[in-house]
Design a protein around this motif. Structure first.
Motif, PDB file in Angstrom:
ATOM      1  N   LEU A 111       0.828  -1.205   0.000  1.00  0.00           N
ATOM      2  CA  LEU A 111       0.000   0.000   0.000  1.00  0.00           C
ATOM      3  C   LEU A 111       0.860   1.252   0.000  1.00  0.00           C
ATOM      4  O   LEU A 111       0.638   2.190  -0.793  1.00  0.00           O
ATOM      5  CB  LEU A 111      -0.935  -0.017   1.215  1.00  0.00           C
ATOM      6  CG  LEU A 111      -1.865   1.193   1.371  1.00  0.00           C
ATOM      7  CD1 LEU A 111      -2.747   1.350   0.129  1.00  0.00           C
ATOM      8  CD2 LEU A 111      -2.722   1.037   2.626  1.00  0.00           C
TER       9      LEU A 111
ATOM     10  N   PRO B 222      -9.151   0.814  -2.933  1.00  0.00           N
ATOM     11  CA  PRO B 222      -9.104  -0.591  -2.507  1.00  0.00           C
ATOM     12  C   PRO B 222      -9.331  -1.536  -3.689  1.00  0.00           C
ATOM     13  O   PRO B 222      -9.917  -1.166  -4.709  1.00  0.00           O
ATOM     14  CB  PRO B 222     -10.231  -0.689  -1.481  1.00  0.00           C
ATOM     15  CG  PRO B 222     -11.208   0.346  -1.917  1.00  0.00           C
ATOM     16  CD  PRO B 222     -10.388   1.479  -2.484  1.00  0.00           C
TER      17      PRO B 222
ATOM     18  N   LEU C  90      -9.075   1.085   2.395  1.00  0.00           N
ATOM     19  CA  LEU C  90      -7.790   0.500   2.051  1.00  0.00           C
ATOM     20  C   LEU C  90      -7.234  -0.268   3.248  1.00  0.00           C
ATOM     21  O   LEU C  90      -7.185   0.251   4.370  1.00  0.00           O
ATOM     22  CB  LEU C  90      -6.809   1.593   1.628  1.00  0.00           C
ATOM     23  CG  LEU C  90      -7.014   2.171   0.222  1.00  0.00           C
ATOM     24  CD1 LEU C  90      -6.176   3.421   0.039  1.00  0.00           C
ATOM     25  CD2 LEU C  90      -6.636   1.128  -0.815  1.00  0.00           C
TER      26      LEU C  90
ATOM     27  N   VAL D 205      -5.194  -1.616  -4.425  1.00  0.00           N
ATOM     28  CA  VAL D 205      -4.336  -2.459  -3.588  1.00  0.00           C
ATOM     29  C   VAL D 205      -5.222  -3.220  -2.619  1.00  0.00           C
ATOM     30  O   VAL D 205      -6.171  -2.655  -2.061  1.00  0.00           O
ATOM     31  CB  VAL D 205      -3.297  -1.621  -2.816  1.00  0.00           C
ATOM     32  CG1 VAL D 205      -2.372  -2.534  -2.007  1.00  0.00           C
ATOM     33  CG2 VAL D 205      -2.493  -0.742  -3.767  1.00  0.00           C
TER      34      VAL D 205
ATOM     35  N   SER E 158      -1.357 -10.879  -2.156  1.00  0.00           N
ATOM     36  CA  SER E 158      -1.486  -9.420  -2.148  1.00  0.00           C
ATOM     37  C   SER E 158      -1.440  -8.947  -3.592  1.00  0.00           C
ATOM     38  O   SER E 158      -0.649  -9.456  -4.396  1.00  0.00           O
ATOM     39  CB  SER E 158      -0.359  -8.781  -1.338  1.00  0.00           C
ATOM     40  OG  SER E 158      -0.437  -9.171   0.023  1.00  0.00           O
TER      41      SER E 158
END
Length: 512
Positions: A327, A350, A363, A400, A431
């Motif tokens: 992030l 997000p 986020l 992210v 991720s």
């Protein structure tokens, strides 16, 4: 002096035929020997039983002592079969008179009872006085210290065993011949799959690489061998195809690299020659020539740097392994992109997940293990790629978040998705950083080659506009080196969504 031994037959077929024949011959010979020994023993037991059961009458001892035995022509009627009886007096001397037919040579017996070497009740075999005949003899005690030797000829036993030997010999020869023929047929039939394998292998060696072995029955040894060989042939063929493809890519890469380098070199050479001409040039033209020389030199330097980086990545590069906050990394890249270019609005949000397709959640922290410098290089490359290939004013979205590998989230192949890396395991925690633009998107034919080196999807784009066609190749190589992958979802009029997928804890593999 070394003795030269005959070399064994090298052919497997000959070895099997010879081995089977020898084993069967040994079995037949053993059975014949056992049968011969059993028959001979049984015939001798019959003769011995006859000897034991016959006892000379007591009057015959007195008649032999007084020389009053019947004449030879009268003796056969007195004794059963071919019996002969020889008498010894009290002193052990053999008497001249005997019982039995004298039409053939009798047994060889000593003239003294002490030298007979016979024990009462135990039959023995002795030879005839002449010829090759044999007799079975038994000593019996008589009255008044006398004794008698009862004898039976072994002509019947020898004749039967001799005929049996000849019969066994003929049978053995016939059996060996039949075994050779049968073993040859059976072995030939059993090795027929191997013969077919040999022919197929010869055809494959001749160049028919697509052929495969037909005998693959897992219940047989040859079938299992066929399966293993087919698997090996498939792998070899794939390796050859991959090698040919790799060589073709290498040749194409070298040609493209030479072409890319030739363009700035030609420009530098032309402007340098222009600057070296003796006639005076206006200051504006000299300044422009120097600027173009510096610009092309810089472009060539960047291209050489990219080529060097690709060569480093191809040699199993080592990356730093430390926790990376994706992030924060994405936020820094977005800030840098906003400062350097205001023509493409960039926002950070997000990740869109199946349970939140609109991306309304806040986020969240997204972490992985890897090299933060190289991972940021991927994001910056994707942002630069979006600015270069979309019209001015096109919005770019950076998302992210964390999720699991799946067709709807990323990490695996599906229709409309392209990647240069293999898929990740299903439901692996990952991720993700997405860089999505609202541009015109790519046609499927362009999307399939977008990660190839020196490939340009925009035919209107000139080489002088900056890119070398290596950025996405470098980014994909870095992602795969971090046990993840870079993928593209796109379609005409749908924009491009580049997705960087990385294992959350680095468990997908060790990039170092």
């Amino acid at each position: 002096m070394t003795r030269l031994l005959p070399s064994p037959p090298r052919s497997l077929r000959r070895r099997l035929i010879l081995g089977v024949t020898l084993l069967a011959t040994a079995a037949v010979l053993t059975s014949e020997v056992i049968g011969f020994v059993v028959l001979r023993s049984w015939l001798l037991d019959r003769v011995d039983q006859q000897l034991v059961e016959f006892h000379p009458p007591a009057p015959a001892f007195r008649d032999a002592l007084d020389n009053r035995l019947p004449a030879p022509q009268e003796r056969p009627s007195m004794l059963p079969s071919d019996f002969r009886v020889y008498f010894y007096d009290t002193s052990g001397r053999r008497l001249n008179d005997s019982l039995g037919s004298e039409d053939k040579p009798g047994p060889r017996l000593s003239g003294s009872a002490q030298n007979l070497g016979l024990r009462d009740g135990y039959p023995e075999t002795v030879s005839a006085v002449s010829g090759d005949g044999r007799w079975r003899v038994l000593r019996n005690p008589g009255p008044d210290g006398m004794s008698a030797v009862v004898a039976l000829p072994l002509d019947t036993v020898d004749g039967a065993t001799s005929k049996l030997l000849w019969l066994n010999a003929v049978l053995l020869v016939v059996t060996i011949a039949a075994l050779l023929a049968l073993a040859r047929w059976v072995v030939r039939l059993g090795l027929l799959p191997l013969t077919r394998m040999e022919r197929t292998a010869a055809d494959i060696t001749a160049g028919q690489l697509g052929l495969r072995l037909a005998d693959t029955d897992a219940r047989t040894e040859i079938g299992r061998l066929g399966r293993v060989l087919n698997t090996m042939l498939d792998r070899l063929q794939r390796a050859l195809l991959e090698r040919e493809a790799s060589e073709a890519r290498l040749r194409r890469f070298v040609a493209d690299a030479g072409h890319e380098l030739r363009t700035p070199l030609t420009a530098i050479q032309g402007y340098a020659e222009l600057a070296l001409r003796p006639e005076q040039r206006p200051t504006r033209e000299r300044r422009e020539a120097n600027r173009l020389i510096a610009q092309n030199a810089e472009r060539m330097s960047l291209l050489v740097d990219d080529l060097q980086l690709l060569a480093t990545l191809d040699r199993e590069p080592s990356y730093r392994r430390q926790p990376v906050d994706l992030l924060s990394l994405a936020a820094d890249a977005v800030s840098a992109a906003a400062v350097h270019s205001g023509s493409h609005p960039v926002d950070l949000g997000p990740l869109h997940t199946p349970d939140d397709p609109a991306g309304t959640h806040e986020l969240d922290l997204a972490e992985t293990v890897g090299d933060p410098h190289r991972l940021r290089q991927i994001v910056e490359n994707l942002l630069s790629n979006a600015r270069t290939h979309t019209p001015a004013g096109t919005r770019v979205h950076v998302r992210v978040g964390t999720t699991e590998v799946g067709p709807r989230t990323g990490g695996v192949d599906r229709p409309g998705r392209t990647s240069a890396s293999p898929p990740l395991p299903e439901r692996l925690p990952i991720s993700v950083i997405e860089v999505a633009d609202e541009g015109p998107g790519l046609a499927p034919v362009d999307a399939e080659h977008v990660f190839e080196r020196f490939y340009r999807a925009d035919p209107a784009r000139s080489r002088a506009q900056g890119g070398s066609g290596l950025g996405l190749s470098i980014a994909a190589a870095i992602a795969e080196g971090h046990a993840g992958r870079l993928e593209l979802d796109t379609g005409p009029g749908e924009g491009c969504t580049f997705r960087l997928v990385l294992p959350t804890d680095g468990s997908g593999g060790d990039p170092s």
